[in-house]
Design a protein around this motif. Structure first.
Motif, PDB file in Angstrom:
ATOM      1  N   ASN A  60      -3.738  -4.624  55.609  1.00 12.08           N
ATOM      2  CA  ASN A  60      -4.486  -5.541  55.100  1.00 12.08           C
ATOM      3  C   ASN A  60      -4.173  -5.977  53.613  1.00 12.08           C
ATOM      4  O   ASN A  60      -4.171  -7.061  53.028  1.00 12.08           O
ATOM      5  CB  ASN A  60      -5.980  -5.084  54.993  1.00 12.08           C
ATOM      6  CG  ASN A  60      -6.930  -5.461  56.115  1.00 12.08           C
ATOM      7  OD1 ASN A  60      -7.228  -6.774  56.462  1.00 12.08           O
ATOM      8  ND2 ASN A  60      -6.942  -4.460  56.938  1.00 12.08           N
ATOM      9  N   TYR A  61      -3.768  -5.026  52.740  1.00  9.65           N
ATOM     10  CA  TYR A  61      -3.235  -5.096  51.395  1.00  9.65           C
ATOM     11  C   TYR A  61      -1.845  -5.764  51.615  1.00  9.65           C
ATOM     12  O   TYR A  61      -1.574  -6.790  50.687  1.00  9.65           O
ATOM     13  CB  TYR A  61      -3.042  -3.863  50.891  1.00  9.65           C
ATOM     14  CG  TYR A  61      -2.583  -4.010  49.211  1.00  9.65           C
ATOM     15  CD1 TYR A  61      -3.112  -4.688  48.325  1.00  9.65           C
ATOM     16  CD2 TYR A  61      -1.250  -3.329  49.009  1.00  9.65           C
ATOM     17  CE1 TYR A  61      -2.595  -5.005  47.241  1.00  9.65           C
ATOM     18  CE2 TYR A  61      -0.617  -3.491  47.919  1.00  9.65           C
ATOM     19  CZ  TYR A  61      -1.406  -4.180  46.613  1.00  9.65           C
ATOM     20  OH  TYR A  61      -0.850  -4.373  45.658  1.00  9.65           O
ATOM     21  N   GLN A  62      -1.024  -5.494  52.352  1.00  2.00           N
ATOM     22  CA  GLN A  62       0.277  -5.932  52.450  1.00  2.00           C
ATOM     23  C   GLN A  62       0.363  -7.605  52.851  1.00  2.00           C
ATOM     24  O   GLN A  62       0.915  -8.243  52.086  1.00  2.00           O
ATOM     25  CB  GLN A  62       0.994  -5.420  53.303  1.00  2.00           C
ATOM     26  CG  GLN A  62       1.692  -3.876  53.156  1.00  2.00           C
ATOM     27  CD  GLN A  62       2.410  -4.050  51.785  1.00  2.00           C
ATOM     28  OE1 GLN A  62       3.238  -5.140  51.609  1.00  2.00           O
ATOM     29  NE2 GLN A  62       2.287  -2.927  50.900  1.00  2.00           N
ATOM     30  N   GLU A  63      -0.850  -8.046  53.615  1.00  2.00           N
ATOM     31  CA  GLU A  63      -1.064  -9.723  54.082  1.00  2.00           C
ATOM     32  C   GLU A  63      -1.762 -10.081  52.813  1.00  2.00           C
ATOM     33  O   GLU A  63      -1.258 -11.195  52.654  1.00  2.00           O
ATOM     34  CB  GLU A  63      -1.866  -9.443  55.136  1.00  2.00           C
ATOM     35  CG  GLU A  63      -1.235  -8.749  56.468  1.00  2.00           C
ATOM     36  CD  GLU A  63      -2.252  -8.685  57.642  1.00  2.00           C
ATOM     37  OE1 GLU A  63      -3.323  -9.336  57.744  1.00  2.00           O
ATOM     38  OE2 GLU A  63      -1.872  -8.096  58.610  1.00  2.00           O
ATOM     39  N   THR A  64      -2.484  -9.536  52.250  1.00  2.00           N
ATOM     40  CA  THR A  64      -3.381 -10.405  51.185  1.00  2.00           C
ATOM     41  C   THR A  64      -2.471 -10.527  49.813  1.00  2.00           C
ATOM     42  O   THR A  64      -2.888 -11.493  49.389  1.00  2.00           O
ATOM     43  CB  THR A  64      -4.661  -9.506  50.949  1.00  2.00           C
ATOM     44  OG1 THR A  64      -5.519  -9.092  52.099  1.00  2.00           O
ATOM     45  CG2 THR A  64      -5.590 -10.193  49.942  1.00  2.00           C
ATOM     46  N   ARG A  65      -1.901  -9.488  49.603  1.00  2.00           N
ATOM     47  CA  ARG A  65      -0.967  -9.670  48.409  1.00  2.00           C
ATOM     48  C   ARG A  65       0.092 -11.021  48.504  1.00  2.00           C
ATOM     49  O   ARG A  65       0.446 -11.194  47.278  1.00  2.00           O
ATOM     50  CB  ARG A  65      -0.151  -8.451  47.995  1.00  2.00           C
ATOM     51  CG  ARG A  65       1.220  -7.911  49.177  1.00  2.00           C
ATOM     52  CD  ARG A  65       1.849  -6.788  48.448  1.00  2.00           C
ATOM     53  NE  ARG A  65       2.091  -6.819  47.073  1.00  2.00           N
ATOM     54  CZ  ARG A  65       2.600  -6.034  46.626  1.00  2.00           C
ATOM     55  NH1 ARG A  65       3.121  -4.582  47.450  1.00  2.00           N
ATOM     56  NH2 ARG A  65       3.318  -6.225  45.396  1.00  2.00           N
ATOM     57  N   LYS A  66       0.484 -11.472  49.615  1.00  2.00           N
ATOM     58  CA  LYS A  66       1.045 -12.456  49.967  1.00  2.00           C
ATOM     59  C   LYS A  66       0.390 -13.943  49.507  1.00  2.00           C
ATOM     60  O   LYS A  66       0.922 -15.041  49.318  1.00  2.00           O
ATOM     61  CB  LYS A  66       1.786 -12.570  51.153  1.00  2.00           C
ATOM     62  CG  LYS A  66       2.561 -11.617  51.596  1.00  2.00           C
ATOM     63  CD  LYS A  66       3.048 -11.474  53.164  1.00  2.00           C
ATOM     64  CE  LYS A  66       3.810 -10.285  53.667  1.00  2.00           C
ATOM     65  NZ  LYS A  66       3.914 -10.355  55.008  1.00  2.00           N
ATOM     66  N   LEU A  67      -1.149 -13.589  49.459  1.00  2.00           N
ATOM     67  CA  LEU A  67      -1.944 -14.787  49.585  1.00  2.00           C
ATOM     68  C   LEU A  67      -2.753 -15.079  48.283  1.00  2.00           C
ATOM     69  O   LEU A  67      -3.238 -15.977  48.025  1.00  2.00           O
ATOM     70  CB  LEU A  67      -3.022 -14.840  50.771  1.00  2.00           C
ATOM     71  CG  LEU A  67      -2.610 -14.633  52.119  1.00  2.00           C
ATOM     72  CD1 LEU A  67      -3.608 -14.344  53.052  1.00  2.00           C
ATOM     73  CD2 LEU A  67      -1.841 -15.844  52.476  1.00  2.00           C
ATOM     74  N   THR A  68      -2.759 -13.914  47.513  1.00  2.00           N
ATOM     75  CA  THR A  68      -3.384 -13.740  46.251  1.00  2.00           C
ATOM     76  C   THR A  68      -2.977 -12.850  45.281  1.00  2.00           C
ATOM     77  O   THR A  68      -2.293 -11.864  45.759  1.00  2.00           O
ATOM     78  CB  THR A  68      -5.135 -13.379  46.500  1.00  2.00           C
ATOM     79  OG1 THR A  68      -5.618 -13.906  45.329  1.00  2.00           O
ATOM     80  CG2 THR A  68      -5.266 -11.947  46.731  1.00  2.00           C
TER      81      THR A  68
END
Length: 416
Positions: free
Chosen positions: A9-17
């Protein structure tokens, strides 16, 4: 513990915010934990790991997660509507509950966050007094707007804050009456002193005897408004906040966190003659589409009604017992540390014998705290990730008191 789903989840979210988080304090290495649900004093992450929560969303959840009274109030309100852009009975009820409890609250204006509350309170103080400057405390935090994120002693840097704005913000050391007096003597353009009565963003730092009383006296004599930022301490230390707890009444106070029952919330309150300077009665403008939101108002009023004097007494006693146990463990293991506490909030400062202001707090051993945080996390105890944040207790922690004491003792021994 397996935390693979959180990691993904973190790897995906850090691309977005930026940083993969919506607030910097939530970030820690190797990655923050993604929470799926909370009940009482516990949280469950997306991998199914369960934690006893000592962060409590950084203070709002004095009744724990998903308290039945708050859930019931929200279920009833959501069927009636989530936002109206008009006054509602729920808004009126929350204002009445705040006014009934907070000593300085002759009038109340609801906003959406603690940041909004402090921003508008400073504008109100300037409008009321006709002066421009403010004094804040070193280590005090009043949200993320320009006037309180900088001060006149700092050189310009690429933080987006104008040096012209910073020039009107002066900083004094908390618990230093001499510094406060010196700034007030040298400047006749000070509209307000804004301060947390208990510092809550450099860990917990409590006022020395008569400090708050003397600040109140100095500001009154100089014609300067005193703003207590009670976003953290409001409804936390007592029903009437820190101003009731210490019996020192400010001109204005700001609130947030607990007053929203777990939903986004904020308020500023104070003397009637000052508050009447806000629009539409006065010339100081403040507005917000979601201010007085009926969902927040319903949840907040339900939470405040649950917190009786008896519950505060019980909560503070329970917290004192845990704090005493932690202090004993540190002493038994010969670890140099200061444990500061106020009511149901506490923090451990490693590597120092005492912490009386922001400067003292900055000297603590953050590496040692990080070791305790990670060790406790692996033991199923979720503390605030940063050394200069606060542990919060809730009314729901009673069933976990023995476990908390044992885990603190075991993990303190592990890092000694």
């Amino acid at each position: 513990m397996n935390r693979e789903t959180s990691r993904c989840n973190y790897q995906e979210t850090r691309k977005l915010t930026p940083g993969g988080v919506s607030s910097p304090v939530r970030a820690f290495e190797p990655h923050p934990i993604f929470i799926k649900e909370g009940k009482g004093c516990k949280m469950t992450d997306v991998d199914g790991n369960v934690y006893v929560d000592l962060c409590m969303a950084y203070g709002p959840l004095i009744l724990g997660h998903s308290h039945p009274s708050v859930v019931s109030a929200l279920e009833k309100q959501i069927k009636k509507g989530t936002v109206f852009g008009a006054p509602s009975p729920e808004e009126k009820d929350l204002i009445a509950e705040i006014s009934k409890r907070i000593p300085c609250a002759e009038m109340v204006r609801l906003v959406n966050s603690g940041t909004e509350a402090t921003m508008h309170s400073i504008r109100l103080a300037r409008g009321y007094t006709g002066k421009r400057g403010i004094i804040k405390m070193n280590g005090g935090f009043h949200g993320s707007h320009d006037a309180v994120l900088s001060d006149s002693s700092q050189p310009p840097k690429k933080n987006g804050i104008l040096s012209e704005t910073a020039s009107f913000t002066h900083t004094a050391e908390y618990n230093s009456e001499e510094q406060m007096e010196s700034i007030l003597e040298k400047n006749d353009d000070i509209a307000a002193v804004i301060m947390e009565p208990v510092l809550g963003n450099v860990g917990v730092v409590t006022p020395k005897k008569n400090y708050l009383e003397n600040v109140r006296k100095m500001t009154r004599e100089k014609g300067v408004l005193l703003i207590f930022d009670e976003v953290i301490t409001g409804f936390r230390l007592s029903a009437g906040g820190a101003q009731e707890f210490y019996n020192v009444i400010p001109d204005i106070c700001t609130m947030g966190k607990i007053m929203g029952g777990g939903l986004p919330a904020g308020a500023l309150a104070g003397r009637r003659d000052i508050m009447q300077h806000l629009a539409p009665e006065g010339p100081v403008y403040q507005a917000g589409t979601f201010s007085g939101n009926p969902m927040t108002a319903a949840a907040g009023a339900a939470a405040l009604r649950e917190m009786t004097d008896k519950r505060y007494t019980s909560l503070n006693k329970m917290s004192s017992e845990l704090i005493s146990s932690v202090s004993d463990s540190l002493e038994d293991n010969r670890i140099s540390a200061a444990v500061n506490a106020a009511g149901s909030m506490f923090q451990v400062f490693f590597g120092v014998s005492s912490v009386n202001n922001g400067k003292d707090a900055q000297k603590c051993d953050r590496t040692k705290y990080a070791a305790l945080f990670r060790s406790m996390l692996d033991s199923g105890i979720y503390m605030p990730p940063a050394a200069l944040e606060v542990n919060f207790m809730s009314t729901e922690h009673g069933s976990e008191m023995q476990r908390l004491s044992e885990e603190f003792d075991r993990n303190i021994r592990c890092i000694s």
